[in-house]
Design an enzyme around this catalytic site. Structure first.
Site, PDB file in Angstrom:
ATOM      1  N   GLU A   1       0.874  -1.161   0.000  1.00  0.00           N
ATOM      2  CA  GLU A   1       0.000   0.000   0.000  1.00  0.00           C
ATOM      3  C   GLU A   1       0.921   1.223   0.000  1.00  0.00           C
ATOM      4  O   GLU A   1       1.807   1.327   0.850  1.00  0.00           O
ATOM      5  CB  GLU A   1      -0.872  -0.005   1.261  1.00  0.00           C
ATOM      6  CG  GLU A   1      -1.831   1.152   1.253  1.00  0.00           C
ATOM      7  CD  GLU A   1      -2.712   1.213   2.494  1.00  0.00           C
ATOM      8  OE1 GLU A   1      -2.703   0.260   3.298  1.00  0.00           O
ATOM      9  OE2 GLU A   1      -3.385   2.239   2.655  1.00  0.00           O
TER      10      GLU A   1
ATOM     11  N   ARG B   1       5.293 -12.593   9.820  1.00  0.00           N
ATOM     12  CA  ARG B   1       5.956 -11.336   9.485  1.00  0.00           C
ATOM     13  C   ARG B   1       7.264 -11.224  10.254  1.00  0.00           C
ATOM     14  O   ARG B   1       7.468 -11.860  11.279  1.00  0.00           O
ATOM     15  CB  ARG B   1       5.053 -10.134   9.721  1.00  0.00           C
ATOM     16  CG  ARG B   1       4.565  -9.918  11.126  1.00  0.00           C
ATOM     17  CD  ARG B   1       3.886  -8.541  11.273  1.00  0.00           C
ATOM     18  NE  ARG B   1       2.903  -8.249  10.257  1.00  0.00           N
ATOM     19  CZ  ARG B   1       2.861  -7.107   9.555  1.00  0.00           C
ATOM     20  NH1 ARG B   1       3.744  -6.155   9.745  1.00  0.00           N
ATOM     21  NH2 ARG B   1       1.928  -6.882   8.671  1.00  0.00           N
TER      22      ARG B   1
ATOM     23  N   LYS C   1       4.299   0.845   9.506  1.00  0.00           N
ATOM     24  CA  LYS C   1       4.438   2.123   8.803  1.00  0.00           C
ATOM     25  C   LYS C   1       3.786   3.250   9.593  1.00  0.00           C
ATOM     26  O   LYS C   1       4.259   4.385   9.557  1.00  0.00           O
ATOM     27  CB  LYS C   1       3.804   2.013   7.417  1.00  0.00           C
ATOM     28  CG  LYS C   1       4.690   1.278   6.424  1.00  0.00           C
ATOM     29  CD  LYS C   1       4.079   1.253   5.043  1.00  0.00           C
ATOM     30  CE  LYS C   1       3.062   0.152   4.913  1.00  0.00           C
ATOM     31  NZ  LYS C   1       2.551  -0.021   3.556  1.00  0.00           N
TER      32      LYS C   1
HETATM   33  P1  ATP Z   1       2.778  -2.253   8.044  1.00  0.00           P
HETATM   34  O1  ATP Z   1       2.077  -3.118   9.033  1.00  0.00           O
HETATM   35  O2  ATP Z   1       4.234  -2.111   8.278  1.00  0.00           O
HETATM   36  O3  ATP Z   1       2.106  -0.946   7.813  1.00  0.00           O
HETATM   37  P2  ATP Z   1       1.507  -3.452   5.863  1.00  0.00           P
HETATM   38  O4  ATP Z   1       1.284  -4.894   5.950  1.00  0.00           O
HETATM   39  O5  ATP Z   1       0.354  -2.560   6.090  1.00  0.00           O
HETATM   40  O6  ATP Z   1       2.751  -3.063   6.724  1.00  0.00           O
HETATM   41  P3  ATP Z   1       1.637  -3.363   3.051  1.00  0.00           P
HETATM   42  O7  ATP Z   1       2.080  -2.250   2.217  1.00  0.00           O
HETATM   43  O8  ATP Z   1       0.215  -3.714   3.050  1.00  0.00           O
HETATM   44  O9  ATP Z   1       2.136  -3.052   4.507  1.00  0.00           O
HETATM   45  O10 ATP Z   1       2.527  -4.652   2.798  1.00  0.00           O
HETATM   46  C1  ATP Z   1       2.877  -5.137   1.541  1.00  0.00           C
HETATM   47  C2  ATP Z   1       3.291  -6.574   1.687  1.00  0.00           C
HETATM   48  O11 ATP Z   1       4.390  -6.676   2.586  1.00  0.00           O
HETATM   49  C3  ATP Z   1       2.164  -7.403   2.274  1.00  0.00           C
HETATM   50  O12 ATP Z   1       2.073  -8.593   1.527  1.00  0.00           O
HETATM   51  C4  ATP Z   1       2.599  -7.666   3.678  1.00  0.00           C
HETATM   52  O13 ATP Z   1       2.109  -8.891   4.121  1.00  0.00           O
HETATM   53  C5  ATP Z   1       4.119  -7.632   3.577  1.00  0.00           C
HETATM   54  N1  ATP Z   1       4.703  -7.222   4.847  1.00  0.00           N
HETATM   55  C6  ATP Z   1       4.465  -6.092   5.523  1.00  0.00           C
HETATM   56  N2  ATP Z   1       5.128  -6.073   6.682  1.00  0.00           N
HETATM   57  C7  ATP Z   1       5.839  -7.225   6.746  1.00  0.00           C
HETATM   58  C8  ATP Z   1       6.733  -7.814   7.699  1.00  0.00           C
HETATM   59  N3  ATP Z   1       7.042  -7.195   8.826  1.00  0.00           N
HETATM   60  N4  ATP Z   1       7.261  -9.025   7.416  1.00  0.00           N
HETATM   61  C9  ATP Z   1       6.971  -9.640   6.270  1.00  0.00           C
HETATM   62  N5  ATP Z   1       6.142  -9.155   5.336  1.00  0.00           N
HETATM   63  C10 ATP Z   1       5.569  -7.967   5.564  1.00  0.00           C
HETATM   64 MG    MG Z   2      -1.433  -3.012   4.879  1.00  0.00          MG
END
Ligand code: ATP
Ligand code: MG
Length: 562
Positions: free
Chosen positions: A38, A264, A274
């Site tokens: 995102e 994760r 984020k």
């Molecule tokens: P955050 O929780 O840091 O805001 P998010 O999951 O909202 O992260 P996205 O932009 O939706 O961030 O993530 C893009 C991809 O990265 C998704 O497939 C998510 O599962 C993966 N991802 C995000 N954070 C992690 C992490 N800490 N470890 C592994 N994969 C991750």
């Molecule tokens: Mg997300």
């Protein structure tokens, strides 16, 4: 020392699933994955794990990996984030080729899918307020209650949904919900919202839309539209999988990807969401998303971490089904391992103390050949100038030093790296009693650093010539937080756990002259002091700024024990 960790990919449960699918001929033998960020922030090391996994699988199975911007939440998303994400994925060494997608490009099709659901009697417009909706939803132990609008006729739903799109309703006035099961044990299945009214200018579609699809709805449909075979996501989506499957089954999409969840990545002494990283930026605790203390890809790049070392780290930690906390020391180990092999050596004095060699002629300069890499003599040598006035590290002198202090102290002889054996004669102090200069003598017979009479000198220290040195600012970094899991205690504001010593700026450093040629992206080992690189934001030819990437050893582990 070389590691071939990049060529031998260990098996994991996701590979096992794919291997099995290939054996049974599922998906016509294709492997199509995606990385769906995102664009609401910069990528962090957790994303790197997902990127390495998704792009890595695609490469190993000769499939493809899509980069898809999951841009369904216009109020938090920005073009700048889109650009940074593309830069970071490329820098990590991955290429999506022609497969760049935006969920917003599917808005029309996603809208059509919602209309289809309504026609199937599987979606309805609900007028409950957010508070009422929460109350109707029930809890883990109590079933939910049906919305008063749940049995609205199809025609009426179609009409209102169209009018939602046309802008007749205020933000939040109504939502479109999937009609599933208000008594389900899985709360995600209790008639989840799939569309909401929201007036926000979208970075790609502008003001064309005032309704936006919710994540679960948009995501499953986007995966299906792109013929993804394996939709890999993090564990918190496990409870969403039944909804993912329900959407695709109910709409009978021609492609139904398999959602697979993995743990994760969490790292000690930092935060990874984020939302929290944005707070650090907005509240000025760090300079920006790419501050070298941030666990972001851009922060790591600026700090001097290499893409290869990050990839190796992601491989080392592997893919598991249980959430865990990885020690930051393991990441730093991977960085040191790569830099040790890669980085040419140099001499840099971070906290200078002047040394005058009294018996060295005032107008004389000589040059020594310095080995650029002890493990790699092919990289060759460079010239380092030596003269009567030098700088050494302040810590390399000690008054009344203990016997085992093999560095500078009155009467002791020490090897100056590549140059001579030098004896400290006298320390000059200022009015406050602080040592400001060492008066020394050198033994002209010891050129190159060894004595013809075979006498032993234990200590070797680094130095630079005072008149030849280039001035630089050097920034040293420590953990951003003082505790292993700053986000662990929900009662405590994680920002109160910031390490006040996470950044030390040394403004008066003296570096060997060859470092004036350093380029952004070059890594160096300053002997005895760690690995360093030019700061890619603040360094100027007239005022060099170096970042310490990492120390030579894990000093943190030692300090923790104290
Ligand atoms: P955050 O929780 O840091 O805001 P998010 O999951 O909202 O992260 P996205 O932009 O939706 O961030 O993530 C893009 C991809 O990265 C998704 O497939 C998510 O599962 C993966 N991802 C995000 N954070 C992690 C992490 N800490 N470890 C592994 N994969 C991750
Ligand atoms: Mg997300």
């Amino acid at each position: 020392m070389t590691t071939d960790s990049e060529s031998t990919t260990p098996s994991n449960f996701i590979r096992n699933i794919i291997d099995e699918d290939l054996k049974t001929g599922k998906n016509n033998g294709q492997v199509v994955t995606r990385f769906p960020p995102e664009p609401n922030g910069f990528l962090h090391i957790g994303h790197a794990k997902s990127i390495c996994l998704n792009f890595g699988l695609a490469a190993d199975y000769e499939g493809r990996c899509h980069l898809r911007f999951d841009d369904t939440n216009p109020s938090k998303e920005e073009v700048a984030y889109v650009d940074s994400i593309m830069t970071d994925v490329r820098w990590l060494g991955f290429d999506w080729g022609a497969n760049l997608y935006y969920t917003s490009d599917y808005f029309e099709k996603i809208y059509d899918a919602a209309v289809s659901l309504i026609k199937l009697g599987k979606a309805y417009v609900c007028d409950l307020t957010p508070e009422e909706m929460r109350e109707y939803r029930g809890t883990l132990t109590e079933p939910g209650r049906e919305s008063p609008q749940r049995n609205r006729p199809v025609e009426e739903n179609l009409d209102i949904f169209q009018r939602m799109r046309d802008g007749e309703f205020a933000d939040g006035a109504c939502v479109l919900r999937a009609k599933i099961d208000m008594t389900s044990g899985n709360i995600n299945m209790r008639d989840p919202i799939i569309y909401r009214v929201l007036r926000a200018t979208h970075h790609r579609t502008g003001d064309k839309w005032c309704i936006y699809p919710m994540y679960d709805f948009a995501h499953s449909l986007s995966d299906a539209m792109e013929s993804i075979t394996h939709s890999i996501c993090t564990l918190e989506f496990e409870d969403h999988r039944p909804l993912y499957d329900w959407i695709l089954e109910t709409l009978a999409t021609s492609c139904h990807p398999q959602q697979i969840e993995f743990a994760r990545l969490n790292l000690t002494y930092t935060v990874m969401s984020k939302r929290k990283l944005l707070q650090l930026v907005n509240d000025g605790h760090v300079s920006s998303w790419d501050d070298p203390r941030m666990p972001t890809i851009s922060g790591f790049r600026r700090r001097g971490y290499t893409a290869k070392a990050i990839r190796t780290f992601c491989e080392r930690i592997g893919v598991a089904k249980r959430d865990s906390m990885v020690d930051t020391a393991l990441l730093e180990f991977s960085i040191r391992e790569d830099l040790n092999e890669l980085a040419p050596r140099a001499l840099g004095v971070l906290r200078p103390l002047k040394v005058v060699i009294e018996n060295y002629p005032e107008d004389q300069t000589e040059e020594f050949d310095a080995l650029n890499h002890p493990g790699n003599p092919e990289i060759g040598t460079r010239k380092v100038p030596f003269a009567r006035e030098l700088y050494i590290e302040r810590d390399d002198y000690m008054e009344d030093a203990p016997k085992k202090f093999f560095r500078m102290s009155e009467g002791r002889e020490v090897r100056f790296r590549f140059a001579y054996l030098i004896t400290c004669r006298e320390a000059i102090k200022d009015a406050n009693g602080e040592v400001v200069e060492l008066r020394c003598t050198y033994d002209p017979e010891t050129r190159g650093g060894s004595a013809p009479d075979g006498r032993k000198v234990k200590g070797t220290i680094h130095w630079v010539s005072a008149s030849h040195a280039v001035d630089a600012e050097v920034r040293l970094y420590d953990r951003l937080f003082t505790v292993e899991n700053p986000a662990g205690d929900k009662e405590q504001d994680f920002k109160e756990l910031i390490n006040p010593q996470s950044l030390t700026v040394l403004s008066n450093c003296k570096l060997e002259p060859s470092l004036a040629q350093a380029q952004v992206g070059d890594n160096y080992q300053f002997e005895r002091m760690g690995y360093f690189c030019l700061d890619n934001v603040d360094s100027r030819p007239e005022q060099l700024v170096f970042n310490r990437t990492v120390t030579l050893r894990d000093t943190w582990a030692k300090m923790k024990g104290k």
